[in-house]
Design an enzyme around this catalytic site. Structure first.
Site, PDB file in Angstrom:
ATOM      1  CG  ASP A  33      54.633 -63.557  -3.072  1.00 49.92           C
ATOM      2  OD1 ASP A  33      54.347 -62.878  -2.069  1.00 49.92           O
ATOM      3  OD2 ASP A  33      55.782 -63.990  -3.293  1.00 49.92           O
ATOM      4  NE  ARG A  61      60.897 -69.854 -12.829  1.00 54.54           N
ATOM      5  CZ  ARG A  61      59.999 -70.228 -11.936  1.00 54.54           C
ATOM      6  NH1 ARG A  61      58.769 -70.503 -12.333  1.00 54.54           N
ATOM      7  NH2 ARG A  61      60.309 -70.341 -10.670  1.00 54.54           N
ATOM      8  CG  ASP A 100      62.942 -67.822 -11.414  1.00 54.94           C
ATOM      9  OD1 ASP A 100      63.702 -68.439 -12.195  1.00 54.94           O
ATOM     10  OD2 ASP A 100      62.580 -68.276 -10.320  1.00 54.94           O
ATOM     11  CB  SER A 117      61.771 -69.523  -1.383  1.00 53.25           C
ATOM     12  OG  SER A 117      61.644 -69.505  -2.788  1.00 53.25           O
TER      13      SER A 117
HETATM   14  N1  ARG Z   1      68.811 -70.558  -8.148  1.00 52.66           N
HETATM   15  C1  ARG Z   1      68.008 -71.308  -9.073  1.00 52.66           C
HETATM   16  C2  ARG Z   1      67.858 -70.526 -10.341  1.00 52.66           C
HETATM   17  O1  ARG Z   1      68.106 -69.357 -10.384  1.00 52.66           O
HETATM   18  C3  ARG Z   1      66.684 -71.715  -8.485  1.00 52.66           C
HETATM   19  C4  ARG Z   1      65.685 -70.608  -8.369  1.00 52.66           C
HETATM   20  C5  ARG Z   1      64.444 -71.093  -7.742  1.00 52.66           C
HETATM   21  N2  ARG Z   1      63.382 -70.154  -7.946  1.00 52.66           N
HETATM   22  C6  ARG Z   1      62.558 -69.798  -7.010  1.00 52.66           C
HETATM   23  N3  ARG Z   1      61.671 -68.913  -7.322  1.00 52.66           N
HETATM   24  N4  ARG Z   1      62.574 -70.295  -5.796  1.00 52.66           N
HETATM   25  O2  ARG Z   1      67.479 -71.076 -11.345  1.00 52.66           O
END
Ligand code: ARG
Length: 438
Positions: free
Chosen positions: A42, A123, A152, A204
């Site tokens: 990406d 983040r 995110d 992912s």
């Molecule tokens: N569900 C978790 C969160 O919202 C993990 C997210 C993981 N992020 C990702 N881009 N794979 O914090």
């Protein structure tokens, strides 16, 4: 399809989408973009795409939060090869450990009862470093690879907007109409190397010092038990050692400072706890989660360090805090966890809650021994100079006047007065809560 009829590229499948918020950058509006670059498909496609669609220069930024097994020099090299005018690597492990994970430990932070928030904690740090570097390199926009479906994007953009209100934001994945196939075609046509081949990765992944998550693929089938192949950090508890291991964690004012008597900085301590826990199959969490944006998702978490350290920290806190503190703190922890999950790192309420957590943790000094055995963690011993604990208090003659068992009946009479009165009156009136009906 793009919905903006005024956009010259409206029929171009991977053109930028129409804007909804004023902070979204339009082509022509930005000259130099700081891209949060991971080296994956990406963000690699993005690196070219921003140059082509926005006619802008790109500075690539990669942040090290302790993702295991990443070769950051390779990532930097790839960014430069794809035309980045500069590629920066920032090692933020110390900051992450002390400024983000430590407050989470002090708050015993778990979202939804199981997620220790490692991604959510990372983040705001990544985004604040992006702001610093964007300003340093004279960038007028920041680009990231988050989709429009997740948490995110909320966390990254809320941080950027809080710290740099005039910064523009580009979130190409949210707008471009490319799926994986189109991205691969786009990459091929432009000679972008595809890490790990064109085969779609099964899950992912996101990871850092505080944990690892897998989403998507087979995990989305809720009726299927945790797929074995998604668990790669932690040993399958069925294969873990047949002998339990006792591990002693020492804390000073809420901060873990030593494991089994060996003093370690927090980064190293987190790595050590991860390794020990992983060996014993500890910290596998199969989690249904409510995202900020409304969707439900199933996540598989591997969080051995959190499993050990939060267990030990909670135990020590219970020992040094009063009963009233122990009743209130979990309520505030729940609020803390929600704010961090939702990306509101700069919300004043979070600072208020941190002040409370710090105040309580002033007393959290001592050590807890946890026993690890085939996936389980359980406290088996505790020691603290601040413990509100004295077995002699309840023994006749040794209380020094602090505790008298003779006073207990008087206490019971007054303490239970209202409950007894309500029970009797309601029973007389034949009302609910009177006890005899049901
Ligand atoms: N569900 C978790 C969160 O919202 C993990 C997210 C993981 N992020 C990702 N881009 N794979 O914090």
């Amino acid at each position: 399809m793009s919905v903006d009829p005024g956009n010259a590229n409206a029929r171009d499948a991977h053109a930028p989408a129409a804007r909804l918020a004023s902070y979204e950058a339009a082509p022509g509006e930005v000259g130099r973009v700081l891209l949060l670059y991971s080296g994956g498909l990406d963000t690699s496609v993005m690196l070219k795409w921003i140059q082509e669609e926005y006619g802008a220069e790109v500075v690539a930024l990669t942040v090290d939060l302790g993702q295991p097994g990443e070769d950051f020099e390779v990532v930097r090299g790839k960014a430069l090869q794809l035309g980045a005018v500069d590629a920066v690597l920032v090692d933020a492990r110390e900051r992450f450990a002390y400024e983000y994970v430590l407050p989470a430990i002090k708050a015993n932070a778990l979202y939804g009862g199981g997620y220790p928030l490692f991604t959510a904690l990372g983040r705001p740090l990544i985004a604040s470093i992006a702001v610093e570097q964007a300003q340093r390199f004279g960038c007028d926009a920041i680009a990231h690879g988050c989709t429009g479906k997740g948490n995110d994007q909320v966390r990254i953009e809320s941080t950027i907007l809080a710290l740099a209100p005039d910064m523009k934001i580009v979130a190409p994945v949210r707008g471009w109409q490319m799926g994986r196939e189109e991205e691969i075609r786009y990459a091929r046509e432009r000679g972008i190397p595809i890490k790990g081949g064109t085969e779609a990765p099964p899950y992912s992944i996101d990871d850092n010092l505080w944990g690892r998550s897998s989403e998507g693929g087979k995990i989305e089938d809720l009726a299927e038990p945790t797929p074995d192949d998604a668990i790669t950090l932690v040993t399958d508890p069925r294969q873990a050692p047949d002998e339990p291991e006792d591990v002693t964690i020492e804390f000073e004012r809420g901060c873990p400072v030593a494991i089994d008597g060996e003093r370690l900085g927090l980064v190293e301590l987190l790595e050590r706890a991860t390794a020990i826990g992983a060996r014993h199959g500890v910290g596998i969490v199969d989690h249904i989660e409510d995202r900020v944006v409304g969707l439900k998702v199933r996540d598989l978490y591997e969080v051995p360090a959190a499993a050990i350290l939060l267990c030990a920290h909670r135990e020590l806190e219970k020992l040094v805090c009063t009963g009233l503190q122990n009743r209130l703190k979990p309520v505030l922890e729940e609020q803390w966890s929600w704010l961090v999950y939702a990306g509101l790192w700069y919300e004043p309420l979070l600072a208020d809650l941190n002040a409370y957590m710090d105040s309580v943790n002033e007393q959290v000094t001592g050590s807890v021994t946890v026993r690890l055995y085939k996936g389980s963690v359980r406290a088996v011993a505790r020691k603290s100079e601040n413990a509100l604990y004295d077995p002699a208090l309840a023994t006749f003659g040794e209380s020094g006047g602090l505790f008298s068992q003779h006073a207990a009946p008087g206490f019971i009479e007054l303490f239970t007065l209202q409950s007894r009165m309500a029970h009797r009156l309601r029973a007389e009136r034949g009302q609910r809560g009177g006890g005899s009906e049901r």
